[in-house]
Design a protein around this motif. Structure first.
Motif, PDB file in Angstrom:
ATOM      1  N   TYR A  25       0.877  -1.174   0.000  1.00  0.00           N
ATOM      2  CA  TYR A  25       0.000   0.000   0.000  1.00  0.00           C
ATOM      3  C   TYR A  25       0.916   1.226   0.000  1.00  0.00           C
ATOM      4  N   ILE A  26       0.771   2.094  -0.988  1.00  0.00           N
ATOM      5  CA  ILE A  26       1.615   3.282  -1.071  1.00  0.00           C
ATOM      6  C   ILE A  26       0.795   4.495  -0.682  1.00  0.00           C
ATOM      7  N   ALA A  27       1.334   5.267   0.253  1.00  0.00           N
ATOM      8  CA  ALA A  27       0.619   6.425   0.791  1.00  0.00           C
ATOM      9  C   ALA A  27       1.459   7.693   0.625  1.00  0.00           C
ATOM     10  N   PRO A  28       1.374   8.334  -0.555  1.00  0.00           N
ATOM     11  CA  PRO A  28       2.052   9.628  -0.702  1.00  0.00           C
ATOM     12  C   PRO A  28       1.286  10.670   0.109  1.00  0.00           C
ATOM     13  N   THR A  29       1.996  11.569   0.774  1.00  0.00           N
ATOM     14  CA  THR A  29       1.290  12.454   1.692  1.00  0.00           C
ATOM     15  C   THR A  29       2.029  13.754   1.942  1.00  0.00           C
ATOM     16  N   TRP A  30       1.298  14.701   2.478  1.00  0.00           N
ATOM     17  CA  TRP A  30       1.856  15.932   3.042  1.00  0.00           C
ATOM     18  C   TRP A  30       1.912  15.786   4.558  1.00  0.00           C
ATOM     19  N   ASP A  31       1.171  14.820   5.099  1.00  0.00           N
ATOM     20  CA  ASP A  31       1.114  14.621   6.548  1.00  0.00           C
ATOM     21  C   ASP A  31       2.455  14.165   7.093  1.00  0.00           C
ATOM     22  N   SER A  32       2.643  14.396   8.378  1.00  0.00           N
ATOM     23  CA  SER A  32       3.864  13.958   9.052  1.00  0.00           C
ATOM     24  C   SER A  32       3.585  13.863  10.541  1.00  0.00           C
TER      25      SER A  32
END
Length: 146
Positions: free
Chosen positions: A16-23
């Motif tokens: 599962y790939i989760a590209p994000t701005w979250d951190s």
């Protein structure tokens, strides 16, 4: 988006790939949850960006950002099936994260918890995913424009 994830899990995904701005810790906890829920490897590629990364031509750049300020700390991470960080997080680090992934580990983890298999309740719940190409917008009314 639990239903979207369920649609992926139902296809027996192993990664599962989760590209994000979250951190941050909350995001890392979410990635652990998804790995545990889906019995899959989770790769979260994050955005690590500092003020000095903003182009000098950006309007009011120097008033908005300090050069050494972390606008987003990144936190790219790799989580193994059923949870547990195996690489990262890359916190306030710009780099490439590497990890060895054993696809059999994902398949084995779903033997204990398979949310779309033996834990599924088709007698109670029904999810339908329409894969046809659709327009991005549909107007529904009786108004005509002349």
């Amino acid at each position: 988006m639990p239903l979207a994830r369920y649609g992926l899990f139902a296809q027996d995904i192993d990664i599962y790939i989760a590209p994000t701005w979250d951190s941050g810790d909350t995001w890392i906890a979410s990635m652990n949850h998804i790995a545990r829920e889906g019995g899959c490897w989770v790769l979260s590629c994050a955005t690590a960006i500092q003020g000095k990364d903003i182009p000098e031509t950006f309007p009011q750049r120097d008033e908005l950002f300090l050069s050494d300020e972390w606008i987003n700390s990144g936190d790219a991470v790799v989580v193994k099936p059923f949870g547990g960080v195996v690489a990262g997080p890359l916190h306030q680090v710009k780099g490439v994260l590497f990890a060895n992934i054993d696809l059999d580990a994902a398949r084995d983890s779903r033997k204990a918890l398979d949310v779309t298999g033996h834990y599924n309740r088709p007698d109670i719940f029904h999810l339908e995913i329409d894969r046809r190409t659709m327009p991005p917008l549909t107007f529904i009314d009786n108004t005509t424009i002349d």
